[in-house]
Design a protein around this motif. Structure first.
Motif, short mmCIF file in Angstrom:
data_model
loop_
_atom_site.label_atom_id
_atom_site.label_comp_id
_atom_site.label_asym_id
_atom_site.label_seq_id
_atom_site.Cartn_x
_atom_site.Cartn_y
_atom_site.Cartn_z
N GLU A 26 0.84 -1.21 0.00
CA GLU A 26 0.00 0.00 0.00
C GLU A 26 0.87 1.26 0.00
O GLU A 26 0.57 2.24 -0.68
CB GLU A 26 -0.94 0.03 1.22
N HIS A 52 -8.86 6.99 -5.83
CA HIS A 52 -8.25 5.81 -5.24
C HIS A 52 -6.97 6.15 -4.47
O HIS A 52 -6.59 5.44 -3.53
CB HIS A 52 -7.98 4.74 -6.30
N THR A 56 -6.37 4.96 -0.82
CA THR A 56 -5.18 4.17 -0.49
C THR A 56 -4.50 4.71 0.77
O THR A 56 -4.05 3.94 1.62
CB THR A 56 -4.20 4.12 -1.69
N GLN A 59 -6.33 3.43 3.51
CA GLN A 59 -6.10 1.99 3.66
C GLN A 59 -4.84 1.73 4.48
O GLN A 59 -4.77 0.76 5.24
CB GLN A 59 -6.02 1.32 2.29
N GLU A 117 -3.98 -6.76 -4.88
CA GLU A 117 -4.51 -6.38 -3.56
C GLU A 117 -5.75 -7.20 -3.20
O GLU A 117 -5.93 -7.61 -2.06
CB GLU A 117 -4.86 -4.90 -3.55
N GLU A 147 -11.14 -1.84 -3.03
CA GLU A 147 -10.28 -2.34 -4.12
C GLU A 147 -11.14 -2.90 -5.25
O GLU A 147 -10.87 -2.69 -6.43
CB GLU A 147 -9.32 -3.44 -3.63
#
Ligand SMILES: [Fe+2]
Length: 168
Positions: A26, A52, A56, A59, A117, A147
């Motif tokens: 990541e 995204h 991310t 994440q 991922e 994802e």
């Protein structure tokens, strides 16, 4: 991931190892995305990648939360798989001059990243449940859903691009 490392004896060791692997991945993706956003021509692709990128970063934070819940420090372990996927993406991106073709190349590269991922999070969730850690599984599940959505968006952008190109 050095699966046969002597440090991995239990399912929990294996889970923690894979958690470090995706944590590394990541972080590499956070570094790789700005260049892709910069090079994208299609506005939907640019927007999708930007969205995204924000996801991310969140994440990464989610993984730190899981490390904490597992009483472990957030650590990375080198992940040659994601390094290879990103390296290949950068090579292809560097080689393509036509902007439509470049977009197609970047969509393909981004989907390879997403699929990696998706595979990793799917396994992590299964192992978390096996370890009786539904709390961790549910946090990882939020990321997995993102994802999958990102992958779907990329497919839609690709199909729209192909349709426009075909119509031209
Ligand atoms: Fe991710």
């Amino acid at each position: 991931m050095a699966l046969f490392s002597k440090d991995i004896r239990t399912m929990e060791d294996l889970f923690m190892h894979q958690l470090r692997d995706i944590y590394y991945a990541e972080k590499q993706i956070v570094k790789a995305l700005p260049k892709m956003i910069d090079k994208a021509s299609d506005s939907d692709l640019k927007t999708g990648l930007r969205h995204h990128f924000d996801e991310t970063k969140n994440q990464v934070t989610r993984l730190e939360q899981v490390f904490e819940m597992m009483d472990g420090r957030a650590k990375t372990v080198d992940c040659p798989a994601i390094d290879g996927i990103i390296k290949e993406a950068n090579e292809v991106i560097g080689d393509v001059e036509d902007k439509d073709v470049l977009d197609a190349a970047m969509i393909a590269a981004a989907q390879a990243i997403e699929h990696y991922e998706i595979a990793r999070y799917g396994t992590l969730i299964a192992w978390a449940k096996e370890l009786g850690r539904d709390d961790c599984a549910s946090i990882l599940g939020q990321t997995l859903a993102e994802e999958k959505a990102a992958d779907k968006t990329l497919t839609q952008v690709a199909e729209a691009r192909v349709n426009v190109t075909a119509a031209a």
